[in-house]
Design a protein around this motif. Structure first.
Motif, PDB file in Angstrom:
ATOM      1  N   LYS A   1      -4.265  -4.762   2.573  1.00 59.46           N
ATOM      2  CA  LYS A   1      -4.594  -3.588   2.590  1.00 59.46           C
ATOM      3  C   LYS A   1      -4.250  -3.151   4.405  1.00 59.46           C
ATOM      4  O   LYS A   1      -4.070  -2.257   4.198  1.00 59.46           O
ATOM      5  CB  LYS A   1      -6.415  -3.362   3.029  1.00 59.46           C
ATOM      6  CG  LYS A   1      -6.855  -2.640   2.916  1.00 59.46           C
ATOM      7  CD  LYS A   1      -8.421  -2.509   2.452  1.00 59.46           C
ATOM      8  CE  LYS A   1      -9.227  -1.283   3.030  1.00 59.46           C
ATOM      9  NZ  LYS A   1     -10.751  -1.674   3.122  1.00 59.46           N
ATOM     10  N   ASP A   2      -4.224  -4.570   5.335  1.00 57.86           N
ATOM     11  CA  ASP A   2      -3.650  -3.165   6.206  1.00 57.86           C
ATOM     12  C   ASP A   2      -2.000  -2.637   6.387  1.00 57.86           C
ATOM     13  O   ASP A   2      -1.913  -2.502   7.125  1.00 57.86           O
ATOM     14  CB  ASP A   2      -3.465  -4.189   7.880  1.00 57.86           C
ATOM     15  CG  ASP A   2      -2.964  -5.839   7.234  1.00 57.86           C
ATOM     16  OD1 ASP A   2      -1.720  -5.567   6.370  1.00 57.86           O
ATOM     17  OD2 ASP A   2      -2.953  -6.287   7.561  1.00 57.86           O
TER      18      ASP A   2
ATOM     19  N   GLU B   1     -12.596   1.527   6.940  1.00 60.04           N
ATOM     20  CA  GLU B   1     -11.657   0.711   7.700  1.00 60.04           C
ATOM     21  C   GLU B   1     -10.401   1.611   6.847  1.00 60.04           C
ATOM     22  O   GLU B   1     -10.362   2.469   6.642  1.00 60.04           O
ATOM     23  CB  GLU B   1     -11.570  -0.953   7.267  1.00 60.04           C
ATOM     24  CG  GLU B   1     -12.513  -1.555   6.865  1.00 60.04           C
ATOM     25  CD  GLU B   1     -12.311  -3.143   5.786  1.00 60.04           C
ATOM     26  OE1 GLU B   1     -12.943  -4.326   6.240  1.00 60.04           O
ATOM     27  OE2 GLU B   1     -11.512  -3.148   5.255  1.00 60.04           O
ATOM     28  N   PRO B   2      -9.533   0.760   8.334  1.00 56.88           N
ATOM     29  CA  PRO B   2      -8.302   1.666   7.762  1.00 56.88           C
ATOM     30  C   PRO B   2      -8.085   1.496   6.923  1.00 56.88           C
ATOM     31  O   PRO B   2      -7.952   0.595   6.090  1.00 56.88           O
ATOM     32  CB  PRO B   2      -7.168   1.065   9.146  1.00 56.88           C
ATOM     33  CG  PRO B   2      -7.795   0.333  10.222  1.00 56.88           C
ATOM     34  CD  PRO B   2      -8.825  -0.025   9.766  1.00 56.88           C
ATOM     35  N   GLY B   3      -7.405   3.020   5.926  1.00 61.50           N
ATOM     36  CA  GLY B   3      -7.020   2.315   4.700  1.00 61.50           C
ATOM     37  C   GLY B   3      -7.714   3.188   3.455  1.00 61.50           C
ATOM     38  O   GLY B   3      -7.256   2.979   2.254  1.00 61.50           O
TER      39      GLY B   3
ATOM     40  N   ILE C   1      -6.477   9.316   4.157  1.00 63.29           N
ATOM     41  CA  ILE C   1      -6.580   8.435   4.293  1.00 63.29           C
ATOM     42  C   ILE C   1      -6.932   8.047   5.816  1.00 63.29           C
ATOM     43  O   ILE C   1      -6.438   8.490   6.827  1.00 63.29           O
ATOM     44  CB  ILE C   1      -5.406   7.364   4.227  1.00 63.29           C
ATOM     45  CG1 ILE C   1      -5.099   7.657   2.709  1.00 63.29           C
ATOM     46  CG2 ILE C   1      -4.704   5.857   4.537  1.00 63.29           C
ATOM     47  CD1 ILE C   1      -2.986   7.019   2.440  1.00 63.29           C
ATOM     48  N   ILE C   2      -8.065   7.176   5.996  1.00 65.52           N
ATOM     49  CA  ILE C   2      -9.299   6.642   6.935  1.00 65.52           C
ATOM     50  C   ILE C   2      -8.338   6.107   7.906  1.00 65.52           C
ATOM     51  O   ILE C   2      -7.547   4.723   7.681  1.00 65.52           O
ATOM     52  CB  ILE C   2     -10.362   6.038   6.806  1.00 65.52           C
ATOM     53  CG1 ILE C   2     -11.700   6.999   6.795  1.00 65.52           C
ATOM     54  CG2 ILE C   2     -10.725   5.349   8.021  1.00 65.52           C
ATOM     55  CD1 ILE C   2     -11.861   8.343   7.127  1.00 65.52           C
ATOM     56  N   MET C   3      -7.458   6.098   9.436  1.00 65.95           N
ATOM     57  CA  MET C   3      -7.007   5.399   9.935  1.00 65.95           C
ATOM     58  C   MET C   3      -7.788   5.271  11.180  1.00 65.95           C
ATOM     59  O   MET C   3      -9.342   5.103  11.099  1.00 65.95           O
ATOM     60  CB  MET C   3      -5.733   6.207  10.875  1.00 65.95           C
ATOM     61  CG  MET C   3      -5.439   6.982   9.932  1.00 65.95           C
ATOM     62  SD  MET C   3      -3.939   8.181  10.801  1.00 65.95           S
ATOM     63  CE  MET C   3      -3.019   6.821  11.663  1.00 65.95           C
TER      64      MET C   3
ATOM     65  N   LYS D   1     -14.143   3.060   0.012  1.00 67.27           N
ATOM     66  CA  LYS D   1     -13.561   2.052   0.033  1.00 67.27           C
ATOM     67  C   LYS D   1     -13.451   1.881  -1.418  1.00 67.27           C
ATOM     68  O   LYS D   1     -13.892   1.308  -1.970  1.00 67.27           O
ATOM     69  CB  LYS D   1     -14.937   0.835   0.593  1.00 67.27           C
ATOM     70  CG  LYS D   1     -13.974  -0.515   0.767  1.00 67.27           C
ATOM     71  CD  LYS D   1     -14.959  -1.898   1.012  1.00 67.27           C
ATOM     72  CE  LYS D   1     -15.188  -1.166   2.687  1.00 67.27           C
ATOM     73  NZ  LYS D   1     -14.022  -1.301   3.780  1.00 67.27           N
ATOM     74  N   ILE D   2     -11.727   1.469  -1.614  1.00 66.50           N
ATOM     75  CA  ILE D   2     -10.893   1.300  -2.930  1.00 66.50           C
ATOM     76  C   ILE D   2     -11.259   0.389  -3.366  1.00 66.50           C
ATOM     77  O   ILE D   2     -11.677  -0.836  -3.485  1.00 66.50           O
ATOM     78  CB  ILE D   2      -9.841   1.975  -2.804  1.00 66.50           C
ATOM     79  CG1 ILE D   2     -10.728   3.755  -3.116  1.00 66.50           C
ATOM     80  CG2 ILE D   2      -9.811   1.727  -4.134  1.00 66.50           C
ATOM     81  CD1 ILE D   2     -11.351   4.763  -3.487  1.00 66.50           C
ATOM     82  N   ILE D   3     -10.450  -0.997  -2.019  1.00 66.73           N
ATOM     83  CA  ILE D   3     -10.477  -2.341  -1.648  1.00 66.73           C
ATOM     84  C   ILE D   3     -10.898  -2.739  -0.927  1.00 66.73           C
ATOM     85  O   ILE D   3     -11.415  -1.996   0.808  1.00 66.73           O
ATOM     86  CB  ILE D   3      -8.672  -2.190  -1.723  1.00 66.73           C
ATOM     87  CG1 ILE D   3      -7.721  -1.532  -0.996  1.00 66.73           C
ATOM     88  CG2 ILE D   3      -7.987  -1.348  -3.189  1.00 66.73           C
ATOM     89  CD1 ILE D   3      -6.610  -1.946  -0.587  1.00 66.73           C
TER      90      ILE D   3
END
Length: 250
Positions: free
Chosen positions: A125-126, A188-190, A207-209, A248-250
């Motif tokens: 994910k990162d 979370e980022p992503g 997309i959240i950073m 949150k997708i993943i």
């Protein structure tokens, strides 16, 4: 049922069967689809990856048989990872340009060779933000999916796709995926942030950073601040989008 594959780079998918019709999405090289209706010059298709429908020019795709289509559907995607690359016809050395996200699974069947970098399977994910940065300053283009022009949901879809994850095509469709979060602090980022208009319709996604920043396509792919109200444009010092939900997708 008939099937097809795109053997060209960045083919427009249109709302109606005419060159002057609105472009609603794009086919990248190697993408496959079902042919729902075929006319003299145009075909209505359903794209295999996201079930998106539209019209493409009959001169801009090749036919697949059912067995070939099924094989592509059952195989993990192999995608070009460089912003711009090319495939070569072995005998004539003729070049076919490829943009990032070109699907390479069937390239030998198209009598082409590819020696560039590719990505296969699910990535951590990162890695999503590393991929997103590749699109920075890409101009906004309604229906676009490439570094030469992209829309907000095309951007999020391609970033996730290049890391082995599936998103639908439009922001309103993507908003139905994943688990909702109550606060930005939980994200979370992503993760994805969705934004609505005055009528409550989802019209934007980004997309959240880290540290309350967001990367999104608005005029261009850009980085802005985000808080519980929405996106704060760092150039205009104004809010540009109203936050509806974080997923949150993943």
């Amino acid at each position: 049922m008939q099937y097809g594959i795109c053997h060209l780079n960045i083919v427009p998918v249109r709302l109606e069967p005419t060159d002057t019709s609105e472009m609603v999405s794009q086919l990248l090289f190697g993408e496959n689809f079902k042919v729902l209706e075929k006319r003299k010059k145009w075909s209505k298709i359903r794209i295999a990856f996201d079930s998106y429908e539209g019209w493409i020019d009959n001169k801009q795709y090749l036919h697949l048989d059912e067995e070939e289509y099924a094989l592509l559907q059952s195989s993990a995607e192999e995608l070009s990872i460089d912003l711009v690359d090319f495939a070569v016809t072995p005998n004539t050395q003729e070049l076919t340009p490829l943009s990032i996200g070109a699907k390479l699974n069937f390239i030998n069947k198209l009598n082409l060779e590819f020696e560039g970098r590719k990505i296969v399977g699910v990535q951590p994910k990162d890695n999503l933000l590393n991929t997103a940065y590749l699109y920075l300053n890409t101009p906004y283009l309604w229906g676009g999916k490439t570094p030469f022009g992209i829309d907000c949901s095309g951007f999020t879809q391609m970033v996730y796709r290049l890391n082995g994850y599936h998103l639908y095509r439009d922001a309103s469709q993507q908003a139905r995926q994943g688990e909702p979060l109550s606060f930005i602090e939980e994200s979370e980022p992503g993760d994805l942030a969705f934004f609505d208009n005055a009528e409550g319709e989802i019209i934007h996604v980004g997309i959240i950073m880290r540290d309350n920043y967001i990367i999104h396509a608005h005029g261009k792919v850009r980085i802005d601040r985000i808080d519980h109200s929405g996106i704060f444009n760092v150039d205009t010092n104004q809010y540009s989008h109203n936050l509806r939900v974080i997923k949150k997708i993943i």
